[in-house]
Design a protein around this motif. Sequence first.
Motif, mmCIF file in Angstrom:
data_model
loop_
_atom_site.group_PDB
_atom_site.id
_atom_site.type_symbol
_atom_site.label_atom_id
_atom_site.label_comp_id
_atom_site.label_asym_id
_atom_site.label_seq_id
_atom_site.Cartn_x
_atom_site.Cartn_y
_atom_site.Cartn_z
ATOM 1 N N ALA A 85 0.844 -1.190 0.000
ATOM 2 C CA ALA A 85 0.000 0.000 0.000
ATOM 3 C C ALA A 85 0.878 1.239 0.000
ATOM 4 N N LEU A 86 0.272 2.350 -0.436
ATOM 5 C CA LEU A 86 0.966 3.629 -0.525
ATOM 6 C C LEU A 86 0.192 4.680 0.262
ATOM 7 N N ALA A 87 0.909 5.490 1.045
ATOM 8 C CA ALA A 87 0.306 6.599 1.791
ATOM 9 C C ALA A 87 1.096 7.866 1.487
ATOM 10 N N ILE A 88 0.369 8.968 1.236
ATOM 11 C CA ILE A 88 1.030 10.228 0.884
ATOM 12 C C ILE A 88 0.385 11.377 1.647
ATOM 13 N N PRO A 89 1.154 12.073 2.494
ATOM 14 C CA PRO A 89 0.643 13.282 3.131
ATOM 15 C C PRO A 89 0.769 14.477 2.191
ATOM 16 N N GLY A 90 -0.089 15.480 2.397
ATOM 17 C CA GLY A 90 0.007 16.712 1.623
ATOM 18 C C GLY A 90 1.056 17.637 2.193
ATOM 19 N N GLY A 91 1.122 18.849 1.631
ATOM 20 C CA GLY A 91 2.099 19.821 2.090
ATOM 21 C C GLY A 91 1.823 21.196 1.523
ATOM 22 N N PHE A 92 2.783 22.084 1.678
ATOM 23 C CA PHE A 92 2.613 23.484 1.300
ATOM 24 C C PHE A 92 3.460 23.868 0.090
ATOM 25 N N GLU A 93 2.811 24.471 -0.880
ATOM 26 C CA GLU A 93 3.497 24.964 -2.068
ATOM 27 C C GLU A 93 4.587 25.968 -1.705
ATOM 28 N N GLU A 94 4.317 26.794 -0.698
ATOM 29 C CA GLU A 94 5.244 27.857 -0.304
ATOM 30 C C GLU A 94 6.618 27.341 0.126
ATOM 31 N N VAL A 95 6.698 26.094 0.523
ATOM 32 C CA VAL A 95 7.988 25.525 0.928
ATOM 33 C C VAL A 95 8.449 24.405 -0.010
ATOM 34 N N GLY A 96 7.913 24.406 -1.221
ATOM 35 C CA GLY A 96 8.418 23.517 -2.255
ATOM 36 C C GLY A 96 7.811 22.141 -2.351
ATOM 37 N N TYR A 97 6.634 21.928 -1.761
ATOM 38 C CA TYR A 97 6.025 20.595 -1.775
ATOM 39 C C TYR A 97 5.921 20.016 -3.188
ATOM 40 N N TYR A 98 5.468 20.826 -4.139
ATOM 41 C CA TYR A 98 5.202 20.283 -5.475
ATOM 42 C C TYR A 98 6.482 20.010 -6.272
ATOM 43 N N LYS A 99 7.601 20.555 -5.830
ATOM 44 C CA LYS A 99 8.865 20.249 -6.516
ATOM 45 C C LYS A 99 9.130 18.744 -6.442
ATOM 46 N N ASP A 100 9.001 18.171 -5.250
ATOM 47 C CA ASP A 100 9.143 16.717 -5.098
ATOM 48 C C ASP A 100 7.888 15.983 -5.558
ATOM 49 N N ALA A 101 6.731 16.473 -5.139
ATOM 50 C CA ALA A 101 5.470 15.762 -5.375
ATOM 51 C C ALA A 101 5.129 15.632 -6.858
ATOM 52 N N TYR A 102 5.633 16.543 -7.684
ATOM 53 C CA TYR A 102 5.397 16.473 -9.131
ATOM 54 C C TYR A 102 6.616 15.935 -9.884
ATOM 55 N N ASP A 103 7.643 15.532 -9.165
ATOM 56 C CA ASP A 103 8.822 14.934 -9.777
ATOM 57 C C ASP A 103 8.421 13.592 -10.402
ATOM 58 N N GLU A 104 8.959 13.309 -11.562
ATOM 59 C CA GLU A 104 8.573 12.086 -12.274
ATOM 60 C C GLU A 104 8.846 10.823 -11.460
ATOM 61 N N ARG A 105 9.905 10.807 -10.657
ATOM 62 C CA ARG A 105 10.192 9.628 -9.827
ATOM 63 C C ARG A 105 9.090 9.412 -8.792
ATOM 64 N N PHE A 106 8.585 10.490 -8.222
ATOM 65 C CA PHE A 106 7.487 10.447 -7.248
ATOM 66 C C PHE A 106 6.218 9.926 -7.935
ATOM 67 N N LEU A 107 5.931 10.469 -9.122
ATOM 68 C CA LEU A 107 4.725 10.091 -9.864
ATOM 69 C C LEU A 107 4.778 8.630 -10.315
ATOM 70 N N GLU A 108 5.967 8.139 -10.646
ATOM 71 C CA GLU A 108 6.094 6.740 -11.068
ATOM 72 C C GLU A 108 5.752 5.774 -9.934
ATOM 73 N N VAL A 109 6.077 6.149 -8.709
ATOM 74 C CA VAL A 109 5.699 5.318 -7.559
ATOM 75 C C VAL A 109 4.173 5.209 -7.506
ATOM 76 N N ILE A 110 3.501 6.327 -7.644
ATOM 77 C CA ILE A 110 2.031 6.341 -7.614
ATOM 78 C C ILE A 110 1.463 5.469 -8.727
ATOM 79 N N ARG A 111 1.974 5.626 -9.935
ATOM 80 C CA ARG A 111 1.474 4.844 -11.076
ATOM 81 C C ARG A 111 1.666 3.348 -10.857
ATOM 82 N N HIS A 112 2.784 2.972 -10.222
ATOM 83 C CA HIS A 112 3.042 1.557 -9.949
ATOM 84 C C HIS A 112 1.942 0.962 -9.058
ATOM 85 N N THR A 150 -1.084 15.194 -6.383
ATOM 86 C CA THR A 150 0.000 14.364 -6.927
ATOM 87 C C THR A 150 -0.589 13.152 -7.647
ATOM 88 N N LEU A 151 -1.676 12.622 -7.094
ATOM 89 C CA LEU A 151 -2.351 11.508 -7.770
ATOM 90 C C LEU A 151 -2.899 11.984 -9.107
#
Length: 195
Positions: free
Chosen positions: A70-97, A114-115
């Motif tokens: 199973a996969l669990a993902i907490p949210g975060g804040f754009e102001e501190v760079g959350y989407y830099k990691d969360a939209y990274d292709e390596r992060f997205l590939e984990v979700i797709r798997h 991110t989903l």
Amino acid sequence: MKKVLLLLADGFEAVEASVFTDVFGWNKWEGDRSTELITVGLRKQIKCTWNFTVLVEQVVGDIDLEQFDALAIPGGFEEVGYYKDAYDERFLEVIRHFDAKDKPIASICVASLTLGRSGILQNRQATTYNHPTSHRKEQLKAFGAHVQHSPIVQDGHIITSSNPATGFDVAFLLLEALTSKENTKRVKELMGFNN
């Protein structure tokens, strides 16, 4: 032993991660003892929204995703760079798997974006941060999701939620998906939720 991958992005909200670590920690020691949670990130050191820093147990590039249930993902804040990691292709590939394998995926608050970005919410029901001043629902809709106005939305094996306050409920839903209603009820009682 069923393994949960807790996927952390820089800028994650610590409280949203901690609901998963606590619920699955309680289950490992006091519940049916059938689950283990592993923290994973794109790098070893991850900083949360409020400058709390964690060292993850494993890095995405070094793990075998087949070992997780199973996969669990907490949210975060754009102001501190959350989407830099969360939209990274390596992060997205984990979700797709996990989606391709129909394994449970649980997200809290804006982690549903991110989903959406990964493509797995196309034509599925979902929700995200729902404060009236937020534009996150429009962003989720742009990813092809059918946005619902509910605190928690479950569409098949995917759970999304609308704000940090839903965290424990999401974690318990994931525990129930991996164990049983009876076991989840016991863990909730031990943690004081049924008092």
